[in-house]
Design an enzyme around this catalytic site. Structure first.
Site, PDB file in Angstrom:
ATOM      1  N   GLY B  62    -110.838  -4.557 -66.251  1.00  0.00           N
ATOM      2  CA  GLY B  62    -111.095  -5.843 -65.619  1.00  0.00           C
ATOM      3  C   GLY B  62    -112.274  -6.456 -66.341  1.00  0.00           C
ATOM      4  O   GLY B  62    -113.060  -5.743 -66.946  1.00  0.00           O
ATOM      5  N   THR B  63    -112.436  -7.779 -66.285  1.00  0.00           N
ATOM      6  CA  THR B  63    -113.450  -8.353 -67.143  1.00  0.00           C
ATOM      7  C   THR B  63    -114.565  -9.149 -66.459  1.00  0.00           C
ATOM      8  O   THR B  63    -115.488  -8.538 -65.968  1.00  0.00           O
ATOM      9  CB  THR B  63    -112.791  -9.120 -68.284  1.00  0.00           C
ATOM     10  OG1 THR B  63    -111.637  -9.760 -67.761  1.00  0.00           O
ATOM     11  CG2 THR B  63    -112.374  -8.178 -69.363  1.00  0.00           C
ATOM     12  N   THR B  64    -114.508 -10.477 -66.426  1.00  0.00           N
ATOM     13  CA  THR B  64    -115.712 -11.189 -65.983  1.00  0.00           C
ATOM     14  C   THR B  64    -115.774 -11.414 -64.469  1.00  0.00           C
ATOM     15  O   THR B  64    -114.850 -11.983 -63.886  1.00  0.00           O
ATOM     16  CB  THR B  64    -115.798 -12.563 -66.683  1.00  0.00           C
ATOM     17  OG1 THR B  64    -115.759 -12.319 -68.077  1.00  0.00           O
ATOM     18  CG2 THR B  64    -117.070 -13.289 -66.321  1.00  0.00           C
ATOM     19  N   ALA B 237    -111.066 -11.080 -73.510  1.00  0.00           N
ATOM     20  CA  ALA B 237    -110.602 -10.260 -72.389  1.00  0.00           C
ATOM     21  C   ALA B 237    -110.720 -10.964 -71.046  1.00  0.00           C
ATOM     22  O   ALA B 237    -110.328 -10.429 -70.018  1.00  0.00           O
ATOM     23  CB  ALA B 237    -111.379  -8.945 -72.364  1.00  0.00           C
TER      24      ALA B 237
END
Lengths: 234, 292
Positions: B62-64, B237
């Site tokens: 998972g990213t931001t 991403a």
């Protein structure tokens, strides 16, 4: 040499049952009833912090009478069972019937195998998708389990209270009506229980995921006041 | 499983994790065992770069995510993309998760353990509340989450890093509060805002430019979206708003009235506003939705 005297198993069981019944009869009772949008539980309880009614899981409530430390241990065990089950399977897989059976097994085992039976009676209530699927399991000190769909009374003087609620109960009534009738059934004709002597909680059908909710003293007061006003008018 | 009744001397108390530790394993438990630090990850710490790299490319990330304080509480936001190596694995991941009535967690890192961690954390909070009859204080909740993150350290050494952001409304101080964590479980309270994940650095710059004390709810929601859009612009991403599929970042607002997700319609509208402003700034004279 002392000769161990013989006591028949019937006598042992009878003594234990009597002991447990005495303990329970000393405690104050509680009434649970279904209403239009859920299940309400009303208990006679003077304490503000030692609760008789509490939440087990999203749609399951617990109520106990008798010895506080004993039914509170059962309550915590129920929370542990439900949370573990919900965590390892899914929230939807937690249901009252299996919990009630576990309670019944445990109480039955303690009753037959331990020196002292538990002096408690408990109620496990589960909110269904509709009123027909609401369930209340009443588990007695020796593990007898019965299920009710309309109302249940546990604790001291249960039979008298039951005979009162039988007369007033109506299927699909409103919450205020149900609270008033339950409080009246607990009080009887010779006394009136005040707001500070009642503990009231509901499992509300159209609420959030966790359906259990306590009614504050102010809310109960308002409901009971409406009754007095109606009486004065009549 | 029988009724979990304990003797007074070995009662696990109000901790759900303590309960799991003291009970025999249940079906399907490896996940929580790892998260609760109940199982040791094998291998040598620091070797993640060698043998683990092929596995790492198969793990979903998972990213931001970000959290910021505003006048009446906090805003938590996150993008929706999960990646496996260079590929997009999942477009509609929910990284902002409600854990109780007044708080939420946003997760960055390897998706599998992150989701398990949040599930365990939410269960822990609810369990405590039911057993004890009162909720944990917000600091108690943050410390619990820190312990879960540090329990995951052996896994993090193997490359399975999970870093959450925790935000909630504190019903004692009557303000929103934001906590960030490091991989060892260190817990840091943030006075203004925090970001996490691969696009976190870019999101943080955007928050830094736009944040001011006492900002209102609408400003805070708009700023959180600007930050996600900014991060998605710079970081492969991080998934930006996707109007074609109707997939938008998750934004949640937590105030004294509880946790509430901002509805997709409002998010879409605000994103369109941000895009229009960018178009007006960069290519004055061009009208949205029309070619040249």
């Amino acid at each position: 040499m002392t000769i161990p005297y013989y006591v028949s198993p019937e006598q042992v069981m009878k003594d234990r049952a009597e002991y447990a019944q005495k303990g329970i009869a000393r405690g104050r009772a509680l009434v649970a009833a279904t209403y239009k949008e859920g299940i309400v539980i009303v208990a006679e309880n003077r304490s503000r912090s030692l609760r008789k009614i509490s939440e087990i899981y999203d749609r399951i409530a617990f109520a106990g009478v008798g010895r506080y430390n004993e039914f509170d241990q059962l309550r915590v065990a129920g929370v542990r069972h439900a949370d573990t089950k919900g965590f390892s399977f899914s929230r939807g897989d937690v249901e009252a019937r299996s919990l009630a059976n576990l309670y019944a097994q445990y109480l039955g085992q303690v009753f037959t195998h331990e020196m002292k039976p538990l002096e408690v009676e408990i109620l496990v209530a589960e909110l269904g998708v509709d009123p027909e699927h609401d369930q209340m399991f009443h588990i007695a000190y020796e593990g007898t389990i019965t299920d009710e769909n309309a109302y249940a009374v546990i604790g001291g003087d249960a039979e008298t209270i039951r005979s009162r609620i039988v007369r007033t109960f109506r299927r699909g009534w409103s919450l205020p009506d149900a609270v008033r009738a339950c409080a009246a059934a607990l009080s009887g004709s010779d006394k009136t229980l005040g707001t500070d002597e009642l503990e009231v909680a509901v499992l509300a059908r159209n609420g959030p995921r966790r359906a259990f909710e306590r009614l504050s003293q102010a809310e109960v007061e308002q409901i009971l006041k409406a009754k007095r006003a109606a009486r004065a008018k009549g | 499983m029988g009724l979990p009744v304990f003797a007074a001397s070995d009662d696990p108390g109000p901790s759900f994790i303590g309960l799991l530790r003291s009970s025999p394993p249940l079906p399907g438990t490896p996940g929580w065992m790892a998260v609760a630090g109940l199982a040791r990850a094998g291998g040598v710490p620091g070797e993640a770069g060698t043998g683990a790299s092929s596995v790492a490319s198969m793990m979903r990330h998972g990213t931001t995510v970000l959290a910021l304080r505003f006048e009446d509480g906090v805003v938590l936001a996150g993008d929706r993309r999960a990646t496996e190596g260079h590929l997009i694995a999942y477009r509609t991941m929910e990284k902002v998760i409600q854990v109780d009535e007044l708080s939420g967690v946003a997760i960055a890192g390897v998706a599998g353990p992150a989701i398990e961690l949040v599930r365990l954390f939410a269960t822990q909070l609810e369990h405590y509340e039911k057993v004890e009859g009162v909720s944990l204080s917000i600091e108690g909740k943050a410390n619990q989450l820190g312990q879960l993150v540090s329990g995951n350290l052996p896994m993090a050494m193997q490359g399975m890093v999970v870093i959450p952001l925790f935000a909630g409304f504190d019903d004692l101080s009557l303000t929103g509060r934001v906590f960030s964590f490091d991989v060892t479980g260190g817990r840091y309270e943030e006075s203004d805002y925090a970001t996490e994940g691969s696009g976190g650095r870019n999101a943080k710059s955007a928050l830094k430019m736009g944040w001011f004390p006492g900002m209102g709810r609408d400003d805070a929601v708009r700023l959180s979206l600007e930050a996600i859009v900014e991060a998605a612009d710079e970081d492969v991403a991080t998934g930006g708003p996707d109007p074609v599929r109707g997939i938008y970042p998750t934004v949640a607002v937590i105030t004294r009235d509880g946790f509430g997700k901002v509805d997709a319609g409002e998010v879409a509208e605000r994103v369109a506003g941000i895009n229009d402003a960018a178009v007006a700034r960069l290519r004055p004279g061009r009208v949205r939705g029309r070619g040249e």
